[in-house]
Design an enzyme around this catalytic site. Sequence first.
Site, PDB file in Angstrom:
ATOM      1  N   ASP A  56       0.816  -1.208   0.000  1.00  0.00           N
ATOM      2  CA  ASP A  56       0.000   0.000   0.000  1.00  0.00           C
ATOM      3  C   ASP A  56       0.853   1.263   0.000  1.00  0.00           C
ATOM      4  OD1 ASP A  56      -2.287  -1.469   0.060  1.00  0.00           O
ATOM      5  OD2 ASP A  56      -2.737  -1.123   2.172  1.00  0.00           O
ATOM      6  N   MET A  70      -7.455   8.937  10.005  1.00  0.00           N
ATOM      7  CA  MET A  70      -8.043   9.419   8.746  1.00  0.00           C
ATOM      8  C   MET A  70      -9.101  10.494   9.002  1.00  0.00           C
ATOM      9  SD  MET A  70      -8.364   5.647   6.972  1.00  0.00           S
ATOM     10  CE  MET A  70      -9.041   4.931   8.490  1.00  0.00           C
ATOM     11  N   LYS A  81      -4.063   2.820  -2.532  1.00  0.00           N
ATOM     12  CA  LYS A  81      -4.787   2.902  -1.262  1.00  0.00           C
ATOM     13  C   LYS A  81      -4.441   4.156  -0.464  1.00  0.00           C
ATOM     14  CE  LYS A  81      -7.051  -0.118   0.182  1.00  0.00           C
ATOM     15  NZ  LYS A  81      -8.506  -0.344   0.049  1.00  0.00           N
TER      16      LYS A  81
END
Length: 258
Positions: A42, A177, A64
Amino acid sequence: MGEQRLNVESRITLLGAGPGDPDLLTLKGVKALQTADVVLYDALTNEALLEHAPAEAIKVYVGKRSGEHSYPQDTINKLMIDYALNYGHVVRLKGGDPFVFGRGYEELDYAASYSIPVSVIPGISSSIGVPGLQQIPVTHRGMSESFWVITGTTTSGEVSADIYQAAHSNATVVVLMGLKKLPKIVEIFKAAGKHHLPTAVVQNGSAEDERLVVGVVETIESLVQQENIKAPALLIFGEVVSLHPSFKKLIKQYASIA
């Protein structure tokens, strides 16, 4: 791409790469990479980790990361299976820990549907490791008895409903996030009466270009803008943030203003 092998022994390893510093990979993770025929990795993994894999191993970047081209999860699942069936040992290298907002179980479940054996090697989750590297404990006696780890943005693009509950608790709240949702999250904590709750934001935790801002709920937005903090970043809300050395300076500043 490398040569397709005959009579391969197909297997998959879901490997957590840790928060960013390549030295934070586990020894078991190093051993898995050393026996990899294929590595699918990733954006949130350090490419220095690929040096542990054999030179002839196939290394495939599958994206990603928010805001850039990335492979859909379905495509990653299929690639993982195709490479395992054709080449042997696939190491699926994922940032942090595979099972902490890493969609690791989806990949495990998909592989199981093809009867391909899967092993899991945990990684240091940024939710615990990054605060710890900043000397901010997620729990501390007399200050925090528990901690929440919450995604800042759900699959629907909304702030997680759990943040509303977490804001009313005395727990340490770590949001992954969540930088784009910071204004909304701040609003939620203010609505819970937590205007002066110590707060930190860490960009690129554990990496060489790591950056940190420390403040309180009502100041953290302006500090993030002032310091031009960018994603990927981790948010920490809780009294434990007051244990960070820089917070003592803030207390003195507040005292002088008062």
